[in-house]
Design a protein around this motif. Sequence first.
Motif, PDB file in Angstrom:
ATOM      1  N   PRO A 121       0.878  -1.327  -0.099  1.00 24.84           N
ATOM      2  CA  PRO A 121       0.094   0.136  -0.145  1.00 24.84           C
ATOM      3  C   PRO A 121       0.797   1.121   0.142  1.00 24.84           C
ATOM      4  CG  PRO A 121      -1.026  -1.488   1.578  1.00 24.84           C
ATOM      5  CD  PRO A 121       0.248  -2.171   1.069  1.00 24.84           C
ATOM      6  N   LEU A 122       1.954   1.350   0.693  1.00 31.71           N
ATOM      7  CA  LEU A 122       2.929   2.527   0.858  1.00 31.71           C
ATOM      8  C   LEU A 122       3.453   2.567  -0.536  1.00 31.71           C
ATOM      9  CD1 LEU A 122       4.563   2.490   4.251  1.00 31.71           C
ATOM     10  CD2 LEU A 122       3.094   4.118   3.363  1.00 31.71           C
ATOM     11  N   ARG A 123       3.863   1.734  -1.031  1.00 31.18           N
ATOM     12  CA  ARG A 123       4.602   1.882  -2.284  1.00 31.18           C
ATOM     13  C   ARG A 123       3.665   2.232  -3.475  1.00 31.18           C
ATOM     14  NH1 ARG A 123       9.596   1.048  -5.256  1.00 31.18           N
ATOM     15  NH2 ARG A 123       9.167   2.100  -7.142  1.00 31.18           N
ATOM     16  N   THR A 124       2.518   1.469  -3.468  1.00 36.03           N
ATOM     17  CA  THR A 124       1.381   1.884  -4.388  1.00 36.03           C
ATOM     18  C   THR A 124       1.000   3.409  -4.285  1.00 36.03           C
ATOM     19  OG1 THR A 124       0.496  -0.378  -4.114  1.00 36.03           O
ATOM     20  CG2 THR A 124      -0.709   1.433  -5.317  1.00 36.03           C
ATOM     21  N   VAL A 138      -3.649  12.557  -5.367  1.00 37.68           N
ATOM     22  CA  VAL A 138      -4.154  12.850  -4.046  1.00 37.68           C
ATOM     23  C   VAL A 138      -5.652  12.028  -3.481  1.00 37.68           C
ATOM     24  CG1 VAL A 138      -5.431  14.600  -2.460  1.00 37.68           C
ATOM     25  CG2 VAL A 138      -3.660  15.228  -3.989  1.00 37.68           C
ATOM     26  N   ILE A 139      -6.249  11.646  -4.681  1.00 33.25           N
ATOM     27  CA  ILE A 139      -7.047  10.816  -4.429  1.00 33.25           C
ATOM     28  C   ILE A 139      -6.799   9.211  -4.046  1.00 33.25           C
ATOM     29  CG2 ILE A 139      -8.884   9.246  -5.488  1.00 33.25           C
ATOM     30  CD1 ILE A 139      -9.859  11.683  -7.102  1.00 33.25           C
ATOM     31  N   ALA A 140      -5.723   8.892  -4.695  1.00 33.94           N
ATOM     32  CA  ALA A 140      -5.040   7.480  -4.209  1.00 33.94           C
ATOM     33  C   ALA A 140      -4.412   7.650  -2.970  1.00 33.94           C
ATOM     34  CB  ALA A 140      -4.004   7.283  -5.600  1.00 33.94           C
ATOM     35  N   VAL A 141      -3.668   8.573  -2.610  1.00 33.86           N
ATOM     36  CA  VAL A 141      -3.037   8.581  -1.276  1.00 33.86           C
ATOM     37  C   VAL A 141      -4.100   8.733  -0.221  1.00 33.86           C
ATOM     38  CG1 VAL A 141      -1.427   9.997   0.158  1.00 33.86           C
ATOM     39  CG2 VAL A 141      -0.871   9.639  -2.208  1.00 33.86           C
ATOM     40  N   ASP A 142      -5.107   9.721  -0.550  1.00 31.84           N
ATOM     41  CA  ASP A 142      -6.262   9.570   0.737  1.00 31.84           C
ATOM     42  C   ASP A 142      -6.742   8.195   0.681  1.00 31.84           C
ATOM     43  OD1 ASP A 142      -5.961  12.249   1.047  1.00 31.84           O
ATOM     44  OD2 ASP A 142      -7.844  12.668   0.049  1.00 31.84           O
ATOM     45  N   ALA A 143      -7.136   7.560  -0.319  1.00 30.87           N
ATOM     46  CA  ALA A 143      -7.946   6.196  -0.069  1.00 30.87           C
ATOM     47  C   ALA A 143      -6.967   5.323   0.293  1.00 30.87           C
ATOM     48  CB  ALA A 143      -8.349   5.717  -1.701  1.00 30.87           C
ATOM     49  N   LEU A 144      -5.849   4.919  -0.069  1.00 23.89           N
ATOM     50  CA  LEU A 144      -5.047   4.038   0.351  1.00 23.89           C
ATOM     51  C   LEU A 144      -4.502   4.119   2.091  1.00 23.89           C
ATOM     52  CD1 LEU A 144      -2.603   3.549  -2.781  1.00 23.89           C
ATOM     53  CD2 LEU A 144      -4.152   1.774  -1.741  1.00 23.89           C
ATOM     54  N   ALA A 145      -4.272   5.783   2.124  1.00 27.37           N
ATOM     55  CA  ALA A 145      -4.194   5.876   3.854  1.00 27.37           C
ATOM     56  C   ALA A 145      -5.112   5.724   4.685  1.00 27.37           C
ATOM     57  CB  ALA A 145      -3.671   7.343   3.710  1.00 27.37           C
TER      58      ALA A 145
END
Length: 297
Positions: A121-124, A138-145
């Motif tokens: 998840p972090l690398r993605t 930002v959408i990707a980071v928000d969702a995975l975080a």
Amino acid sequence: MDLDEPFRGSRAIAAGLTTRRRLRGPGFRELGRDTCVAASATVDDRMRIVAAALELPGAVVGGWSAVVVYGVDAVPGGERPIELVVGPRHLRRARAGKVLRQDVLGEHEVELVDGVPVTSPLRTALDLGSRGPHVEGVIAVDALAHAFGFGPAELLDVPVRRDNPRGRRRLVAVVGDADARAESPPETRTRLLLRGADGIPEPIPQLVVCDDGGRFVGRVDLGWRGLRTALEYQGDHHRVDKAQWRRDAVRSTELAAAGWLVLPITAHDLFVDPWGFLLRLRIALARRARELAVPSS
């Protein structure tokens, strides 16, 4: 070996589970080179990605394809090729609908999801935040975080085995706008639309609302506590799903009883008429501030 999930045909034959003749019959569906699934199985994007990974031993699912495999509902609409991460010396060309990205991954950057190697998840999040449009990052980071419980700022400390200054600058900007409290891509898009808009104070994501007696009333997508105003995204399912529509009606009534104003925002507001929406919101918040005799910003 579960034949309702993508599998290598040659391995199934070697295990005595089927024959080559049966694999070519109506009981199975070919998904790629030597990759099949039972014809009764429903083939979705996740299944196609898993099949593509099986087709290329040693490849790791990455990018938005990794987000799909993790089951995180954040992938922007539109056709996207399946992304596989391969070693820097990999020479095979990608088939149609697939992208092979040459990169170096450490052991800590790969996880197995139902037996399929996927970037962590972090690398993605790091990869998607380092490339492509800012909002999508930002959408990707928000969702995975949010899904995996890490802070967006942690991405800036993730060691990677490559040097990409341009991607680093983009990642810093994405992390600066990211917020793990967001629970959906529309919430993230709304927050980014409001950020820096003249006359509109920055709202609090996933704001908890209580009544005057301290009783929990609900949690709103975005809200301004001082103005007792909430902004809620209304997707199509809020309109066509009767059970959801009833829940929304009851919830809006409870929030109104607690003295809160609930304002809707739709996909039309986000994608078709964002400036008109900002104008309407600015007027609504200013009027609300006058009603409550509080500062509007």
